[in-house]
Design a protein around this motif. Structure first.
Motif, PDB file in Angstrom:
ATOM      1  N   ILE A 138       0.844  -1.197   0.000  1.00  0.00           N
ATOM      2  CA  ILE A 138       0.000   0.000   0.000  1.00  0.00           C
ATOM      3  C   ILE A 138       0.881   1.250   0.000  1.00  0.00           C
ATOM      4  CG2 ILE A 138      -1.561   1.396   1.429  1.00  0.00           C
ATOM      5  CD1 ILE A 138      -2.972  -1.198   2.247  1.00  0.00           C
ATOM      6  N   GLN A 139       1.925   1.234   0.811  1.00  0.00           N
ATOM      7  CA  GLN A 139       2.840   2.373   0.865  1.00  0.00           C
ATOM      8  C   GLN A 139       3.517   2.595  -0.484  1.00  0.00           C
ATOM      9  OE1 GLN A 139       1.774   4.017   3.892  1.00  0.00           O
ATOM     10  NE2 GLN A 139       3.867   4.699   3.583  1.00  0.00           N
ATOM     11  N   VAL A 140       3.966   1.505  -1.110  1.00  0.00           N
ATOM     12  CA  VAL A 140       4.594   1.611  -2.437  1.00  0.00           C
ATOM     13  C   VAL A 140       3.620   2.243  -3.426  1.00  0.00           C
ATOM     14  CG1 VAL A 140       5.484   0.295  -4.407  1.00  0.00           C
ATOM     15  CG2 VAL A 140       6.197  -0.307  -2.080  1.00  0.00           C
ATOM     16  N   TYR A 141       2.377   1.758  -3.430  1.00  0.00           N
ATOM     17  CA  TYR A 141       1.355   2.293  -4.343  1.00  0.00           C
ATOM     18  C   TYR A 141       1.103   3.774  -4.067  1.00  0.00           C
ATOM     19  CZ  TYR A 141      -3.409   3.562  -5.664  1.00  0.00           C
ATOM     20  OH  TYR A 141      -4.506   4.233  -6.131  1.00  0.00           O
ATOM     21  N   ARG A 154      -0.147   6.610  -6.718  1.00  0.00           N
ATOM     22  CA  ARG A 154      -1.290   7.461  -6.369  1.00  0.00           C
ATOM     23  C   ARG A 154      -0.915   8.925  -6.286  1.00  0.00           C
ATOM     24  NH1 ARG A 154      -4.469   9.939  -2.883  1.00  0.00           N
ATOM     25  NH2 ARG A 154      -6.690   9.406  -2.792  1.00  0.00           N
ATOM     26  N   VAL A 155       0.285   9.199  -5.796  1.00  0.00           N
ATOM     27  CA  VAL A 155       0.726  10.573  -5.605  1.00  0.00           C
ATOM     28  C   VAL A 155       0.780  11.352  -6.928  1.00  0.00           C
ATOM     29  CG1 VAL A 155       3.197  10.074  -5.837  1.00  0.00           C
ATOM     30  CG2 VAL A 155       2.452  11.974  -4.386  1.00  0.00           C
ATOM     31  N   HIS A 156       0.886  10.661  -8.053  1.00  0.00           N
ATOM     32  CA  HIS A 156       0.984  11.314  -9.354  1.00  0.00           C
ATOM     33  C   HIS A 156      -0.356  11.416 -10.091  1.00  0.00           C
ATOM     34  CE1 HIS A 156       5.282  11.356  -8.941  1.00  0.00           C
ATOM     35  NE2 HIS A 156       5.335  10.039  -8.823  1.00  0.00           N
ATOM     36  N   LEU A 157      -1.427  10.884  -9.487  1.00  0.00           N
ATOM     37  CA  LEU A 157      -2.733  10.922 -10.145  1.00  0.00           C
ATOM     38  C   LEU A 157      -3.399  12.283  -9.967  1.00  0.00           C
ATOM     39  CD1 LEU A 157      -4.213   7.455  -9.058  1.00  0.00           C
ATOM     40  CD2 LEU A 157      -3.260   8.054 -11.290  1.00  0.00           C
ATOM     41  N   ASN A 158      -4.203  12.636 -10.944  1.00  0.00           N
ATOM     42  CA  ASN A 158      -5.031  13.844 -10.835  1.00  0.00           C
ATOM     43  C   ASN A 158      -6.326  13.444 -10.124  1.00  0.00           C
ATOM     44  OD1 ASN A 158      -6.174  16.362 -11.125  1.00  0.00           O
ATOM     45  ND2 ASN A 158      -6.776  16.029 -13.264  1.00  0.00           N
ATOM     46  N   VAL A 159      -6.271  13.451  -8.791  1.00  0.00           N
ATOM     47  CA  VAL A 159      -7.354  12.888  -7.978  1.00  0.00           C
ATOM     48  C   VAL A 159      -8.569  13.809  -7.966  1.00  0.00           C
ATOM     49  CG1 VAL A 159      -7.987  12.022  -5.698  1.00  0.00           C
ATOM     50  CG2 VAL A 159      -5.634  11.742  -6.535  1.00  0.00           C
ATOM     51  N   ASP A 187      -9.930  11.158  -0.465  1.00  0.00           N
ATOM     52  CA  ASP A 187      -9.515  10.309   0.654  1.00  0.00           C
ATOM     53  C   ASP A 187      -9.593   8.816   0.316  1.00  0.00           C
ATOM     54  OD1 ASP A 187      -8.573   9.896   3.256  1.00  0.00           O
ATOM     55  OD2 ASP A 187     -10.605   9.717   4.087  1.00  0.00           O
ATOM     56  N   VAL A 188     -10.115   8.493  -0.865  1.00  0.00           N
ATOM     57  CA  VAL A 188     -10.241   7.086  -1.261  1.00  0.00           C
ATOM     58  C   VAL A 188      -8.859   6.547  -1.601  1.00  0.00           C
ATOM     59  CG1 VAL A 188     -11.219   5.490  -2.942  1.00  0.00           C
ATOM     60  CG2 VAL A 188     -12.588   7.401  -2.106  1.00  0.00           C
ATOM     61  N   LEU A 189      -8.535   5.359  -1.104  1.00  0.00           N
ATOM     62  CA  LEU A 189      -7.198   4.805  -1.284  1.00  0.00           C
ATOM     63  C   LEU A 189      -6.940   4.329  -2.708  1.00  0.00           C
ATOM     64  CD1 LEU A 189      -4.456   3.891  -0.208  1.00  0.00           C
ATOM     65  CD2 LEU A 189      -5.561   1.776   0.605  1.00  0.00           C
ATOM     66  N   PHE A 190      -7.751   3.417  -3.196  1.00  0.00           N
ATOM     67  CA  PHE A 190      -7.496   2.808  -4.510  1.00  0.00           C
ATOM     68  C   PHE A 190      -8.315   3.516  -5.589  1.00  0.00           C
ATOM     69  CE2 PHE A 190      -6.708  -0.827  -1.550  1.00  0.00           C
ATOM     70  CZ  PHE A 190      -5.331  -0.898  -1.769  1.00  0.00           C
ATOM     71  N   LEU A 191      -7.609   4.071  -6.571  1.00  0.00           N
ATOM     72  CA  LEU A 191      -8.248   4.880  -7.603  1.00  0.00           C
ATOM     73  C   LEU A 191      -7.930   4.345  -8.996  1.00  0.00           C
ATOM     74  CD1 LEU A 191      -7.238   8.381  -6.191  1.00  0.00           C
ATOM     75  CD2 LEU A 191      -9.450   7.233  -5.899  1.00  0.00           C
ATOM     76  N   ASN A 192      -8.783   4.700  -9.965  1.00  0.00           N
ATOM     77  CA  ASN A 192      -8.474   4.357 -11.354  1.00  0.00           C
ATOM     78  C   ASN A 192      -7.539   5.416 -11.940  1.00  0.00           C
ATOM     79  OD1 ASN A 192     -10.045   6.591 -12.146  1.00  0.00           O
ATOM     80  ND2 ASN A 192     -11.869   5.343 -12.481  1.00  0.00           N
ATOM     81  N   ARG A 193      -7.170   5.258 -13.175  1.00  0.00           N
ATOM     82  CA  ARG A 193      -6.173   6.165 -13.776  1.00  0.00           C
ATOM     83  C   ARG A 193      -6.685   7.594 -13.909  1.00  0.00           C
ATOM     84  NH1 ARG A 193      -5.479   3.326 -19.538  1.00  0.00           N
ATOM     85  NH2 ARG A 193      -5.577   1.514 -18.166  1.00  0.00           N
ATOM     86  N   ARG A 194      -8.011   7.776 -13.828  1.00  0.00           N
ATOM     87  CA  ARG A 194      -8.591   9.122 -13.922  1.00  0.00           C
ATOM     88  C   ARG A 194      -8.770   9.765 -12.544  1.00  0.00           C
ATOM     89  NH1 ARG A 194     -10.888   5.813 -17.372  1.00  0.00           N
ATOM     90  NH2 ARG A 194     -12.609   5.290 -15.972  1.00  0.00           N
TER      91      ARG A 194
END
Length: 299
Positions: free
Chosen positions: A189-192, A197-202, A208-215
């Motif tokens: 999870i930390q690696v992800y 995740r840090v590079h996604l346009n959230v 606050d959602v942990l697992f996200l799609n590419r968008r």
């Protein structure tokens, strides 16, 4: 007002007041619509407020030749809920299914994966893609914590308490529980989080959602099913598996390694321990070993 209006009201009740998922609501609706089709085909013009047990029995008898006992029991359960709703809303005074018994179905044992099969699935993930790091973290969490798929996709960053070794899960009926999380799941999870995740346009609503799609949006349940199905095909696994298979495997492997049912119940979030007891049937060899090792009259 005939069937359609009552069905729509029932659907709204299930969604808003019961908080049920779209899949569950669709299943309820399908059962009622099946009854409506039976009435139409047999030219029985009657409203849900007037239909009686005899007509329902005729319908149950008709579908019994088309579906197995488990599906028949589900149909009866769905219709009982619908007419129970009509009573709750004071549309009618009685439930025409009150005296109709569901067929005996027996308990279906859940499918499970071996540790080697789980390892093979996770090792087959392509880690050269961003989605690969996410998928590895998700499957490690799914199996490592015994989560439902709905609990996985709604897991929040603020639910992670890694220093204490727990995650907070919001399960059925919005009931919350704390589940231990192992070092391996924490690591991935930390690696992800730090590399993907840090590079996604959230999206703001999914911040606050942990697992996200590419968008940058929350994943759907269907996407998790697809990911797991594709991995099973990739390793030529000759089993029909789903996210729930990882949950079943989590419970089974804990039991096989000596965990007690009460602890497993708490981690799975089962309201009743009788639900957890199904795992007792999975490995009779293990249960025999428990008797041989621990019973004072073993010999």
């Amino acid at each position: 007002m005939k069937w359609n209006s009552y069905i729509k009201d029932f659907q709204s009740y299930l969604k808003i007041e019961r908080g049920l998922s779209k899949n569950t609501i669709d299943n309820y609706s399908f059962d009622i619509e099946r009854l409506c089709l039976f009435l139409s085909e047999n030219q029985i013009d009657i409203s849900p407020l007037k239909i009686q047990e005899e007509t329902i029995q005729q319908f149950i008898y008709a579908v019994s030749s088309e579906v197995n006992a488990r599906s028949q029991a589900r149909i009866i359960s769905g219709l009982k809920s619908f007419f129970g709703y009509l009573i709750f809303e004071d549309y009618r005074l009685d439930n025409p299914l009150e005296l109709i018994e569901s067929p005996k179905t027996g308990r279906k044992l859940p499918d499970t994966l071996s540790v080697d099969e789980i390892d093979a699935l996770i090792k087959s993930i392509d880690l050269t893609s961003n989605e690969g790091e996410r998928n590895r973290a998700m499957l490690e969490t799914l199996y490592g914590c015994g989560l439902r798929v709905s609990e996985l996709v709604s897991l929040k960053i603020s639910d992670l308490f890694f220093e204490e070794g727990f995650i907070k899960i919001t399960g059925k009926g919005n009931k919350q529980r704390f589940v231990p999380i192992g070092s391996l799941a924490q690591k991935y999870i930390q690696v992800y989080k730090e590399t993907v995740r840090v590079h996604l346009n959230v999206k703001k609503e999914h911040g606050d959602v942990l697992f996200l799609n590419r968008r940058g949006s929350q994943l759907t349940r269907a996407m998790i099913f697809t990911i797991i199905k594709d991995l099973a095909v990739k390793i030529e696994l000759n089993k029909k598996i789903s996210p729930h298979t990882f949950r079943h495997s989590f419970a089974t492997h804990l039991l096989e390694n000596g965990a007690d049912l009460r602890s497993i119940q708490l981690m799975l979030g089962h309201e009743s321990i009788t639900t957890t007891e199904i795992y007792l049937h999975l490995d009779r060899k293990f249960l025999s070993e428990v008797i041989n090792n621990f019973h004072p009259r073993k010999s």
